[in-house]
Design a protein around this motif. Structure first.
Motif, short mmCIF file in Angstrom:
data_model
loop_
_atom_site.label_atom_id
_atom_site.label_comp_id
_atom_site.label_asym_id
_atom_site.label_seq_id
_atom_site.Cartn_x
_atom_site.Cartn_y
_atom_site.Cartn_z
N TYR A 41 51.70 41.75 41.04
CA TYR A 41 50.34 41.33 41.36
C TYR A 41 50.18 39.83 41.11
N ARG A 42 49.33 39.22 41.89
CA ARG A 42 48.91 37.88 41.56
C ARG A 42 47.68 38.01 40.67
N ILE A 43 47.32 36.91 40.07
CA ILE A 43 46.27 36.97 39.04
C ILE A 43 44.97 37.58 39.56
N GLY A 44 44.61 37.21 40.79
CA GLY A 44 43.36 37.70 41.35
C GLY A 44 43.36 39.21 41.57
N GLU A 45 44.51 39.71 42.01
CA GLU A 45 44.64 41.15 42.24
C GLU A 45 44.50 41.92 40.93
N LEU A 46 45.26 41.45 39.94
CA LEU A 46 45.23 42.13 38.64
C LEU A 46 43.82 42.10 38.05
N ALA A 47 43.20 40.93 38.19
CA ALA A 47 41.84 40.76 37.67
C ALA A 47 40.88 41.76 38.32
N GLN A 48 40.97 41.84 39.64
CA GLN A 48 40.09 42.73 40.38
C GLN A 48 40.33 44.18 39.98
N ARG A 49 41.62 44.54 39.90
CA ARG A 49 41.99 45.91 39.58
C ARG A 49 41.44 46.35 38.22
N TYR A 50 41.40 45.44 37.27
CA TYR A 50 40.96 45.83 35.92
C TYR A 50 39.61 45.25 35.56
N GLU A 51 38.93 44.71 36.55
CA GLU A 51 37.58 44.19 36.36
C GLU A 51 37.46 43.18 35.22
N VAL A 52 38.37 42.23 35.24
CA VAL A 52 38.27 41.09 34.34
C VAL A 52 38.27 39.83 35.20
N LYS A 53 37.92 38.71 34.61
CA LYS A 53 37.96 37.46 35.36
C LYS A 53 39.37 36.87 35.32
N THR A 54 39.71 36.10 36.33
CA THR A 54 41.02 35.44 36.30
C THR A 54 41.08 34.50 35.09
N THR B 77 39.93 35.04 32.24
CA THR B 77 40.29 35.85 31.08
C THR B 77 41.79 36.06 31.02
N LEU B 78 42.40 36.35 32.16
CA LEU B 78 43.85 36.55 32.19
C LEU B 78 44.59 35.26 31.83
N ARG B 79 44.09 34.12 32.31
CA ARG B 79 44.71 32.84 31.96
C ARG B 79 44.56 32.60 30.45
N PHE B 80 43.41 32.99 29.93
CA PHE B 80 43.16 32.87 28.50
C PHE B 80 44.15 33.74 27.71
N TYR B 81 44.39 34.96 28.16
CA TYR B 81 45.33 35.85 27.48
C TYR B 81 46.75 35.29 27.58
N ASP B 82 47.05 34.65 28.69
CA ASP B 82 48.36 34.02 28.86
C ASP B 82 48.51 32.89 27.84
N LYS B 83 47.55 32.00 27.85
CA LYS B 83 47.61 30.83 26.96
C LYS B 83 47.72 31.25 25.50
N HIS B 84 47.06 32.36 25.15
CA HIS B 84 47.04 32.79 23.75
C HIS B 84 48.11 33.83 23.43
N GLY B 85 49.03 34.03 24.37
CA GLY B 85 50.19 34.86 24.08
C GLY B 85 49.96 36.36 24.11
N LEU B 86 48.78 36.79 24.52
CA LEU B 86 48.53 38.23 24.55
C LEU B 86 49.15 38.88 25.76
N SER C 249 55.86 32.61 40.60
CA SER C 249 56.39 32.39 41.94
C SER C 249 56.96 30.97 42.02
N GLU C 250 57.63 30.67 43.11
CA GLU C 250 58.19 29.33 43.29
C GLU C 250 57.13 28.25 43.12
N SER C 251 55.96 28.57 43.64
CA SER C 251 54.88 27.58 43.60
C SER C 251 54.09 27.62 42.28
N GLY C 252 54.57 28.46 41.36
CA GLY C 252 53.95 28.45 40.04
C GLY C 252 52.88 29.51 39.83
N TYR C 253 52.63 30.34 40.83
CA TYR C 253 51.63 31.41 40.67
C TYR C 253 52.11 32.42 39.65
N ARG C 254 51.20 32.93 38.85
CA ARG C 254 51.56 33.98 37.91
C ARG C 254 51.87 35.29 38.66
#
Lengths: 159, 159
Positions: free
Chosen positions: B2-15, B17-26, B33-38
């Motif tokens: 999944y890309r961030i937007g898909e995952l966010a939509q699927r679990y009803e969180v904001k993108t 929030t997912l970037r925040f969880y990434d930054k904080h190691g959760l 992806s090649e272009s840097g997409y999560r």
DNA sequence: TATAACCTTAGAGTTGAATCTAAGGTCAAG
DNA sequence: CTTGACCTTAGATTCAACTCTAAGGTTATA
């Protein structure tokens, strides 16, 4: 007539807190000394007691500001207004309690299912519950077996 | 995958929030992806579900990080460790409930003593209780009198 | 007169968990 | 080949209620 430090000590708050209340309009001292020191009167102290009492009851500073503005101009407000503030807060607190009771039940279910012993957490029912999709918590005696009598009356959901 | 937007939509969180969880190691996505997409895998999604479930139960993100670090390395932890985290949280929630119940009782006492009617708040028992030094709440029928039958069964503390 | 204990201000930092902004790169459809 | 929906980053902002810092002025006592 009190200076900030005296009033702070008397009511066990920090001087910082009083300055904060001043800046935010909750408690502006009646006057200042020639050198600019805050001078609090007995009426100011009363107002502080009002604030602290309301805070202890669970009102936010915003709520308290509202209550104080009513208090200063009582005759232009109705009991209904005052009771309204209290009842909104009451509903608020009740909602929070309900939510926390829900958390508590979830946590209790998790805790009860786990032996809490020195065994490896590989089959820990808490972790398994968090991994699984269901909200059911499976008891540990079904996964790793050990003499549970050591660890108290855990796993309420055994047969 | 999944890309961030898909995952966010699927679990009803904001993108966000997912970037925040990434930054904080959760929740660090398994790849980019090649272009840097999560790029999130199904395992990442599972981990997100774990996080959301734990959050719903009332754990803070710090608690969850601890739980996740145990989860990833289960065999080196004991049930006691896991249960410890849960039991600390349980005690915490219980303390909060007790405190809120205390607030609730105070608010209820205030609310019950006030008629809540259109009368001037000049003798409002709520304001009087907040002004006075005692914790007792005097009922309004002693101060302003009106036909209380209109306003329900207020003032539980009348004679 | 010096010292310590007080007071002043503006402004930054704290906590938790996001949420938002600005400035820009990527990708599929028409 | 451009439009629009997506994605990237670092960093600022939000909420509440303080708490702390720096740099300096005042006052009571020895």
């Amino acid at each position: 007539m009190y200076r900030i430090g005296e009033l702070a000590q008397r009511y066990e708050v920090k001087t910082d807190t009083l300055r904060f209340y001043d800046k935010h309009g909750l408690l502006i001292p009646s006057s200042r000394s020639e050198s600019g020191y805050r001078i609090y009167t007995e009426a100011d102290a009363e107002r502080l007691r009002f604030i602290l009492r309301a805070k202890a009851i669970g009102f936010s500073l915003t709520d308290i500001a509202e209550l104080l503005s009513i208090e200063l101009d009582k005759s232009n407000w109705a009991c209904a207004d005052v009771k309204g503030v209290v009842d909104i807060k009451l509903a608020d607190v009740e909602a929070k309690i309900a939510e926390l009771n829900y958390f508590k039940a979830s946590l209790q279910r998790l805790s009860d299912a786990c032996c809490g012993g020195p065994e490896s957490a590989e089959h820990c029912s808490i972790l398994e519950a968090l991994e699984s999709n269901s909200s059911a918590v499976k008891c540990e005696n079904q996964t790793h077996d050990h003499d549970q009598s050591h660890y108290g009356k855990n796993c309420q959901n055994r047969p």
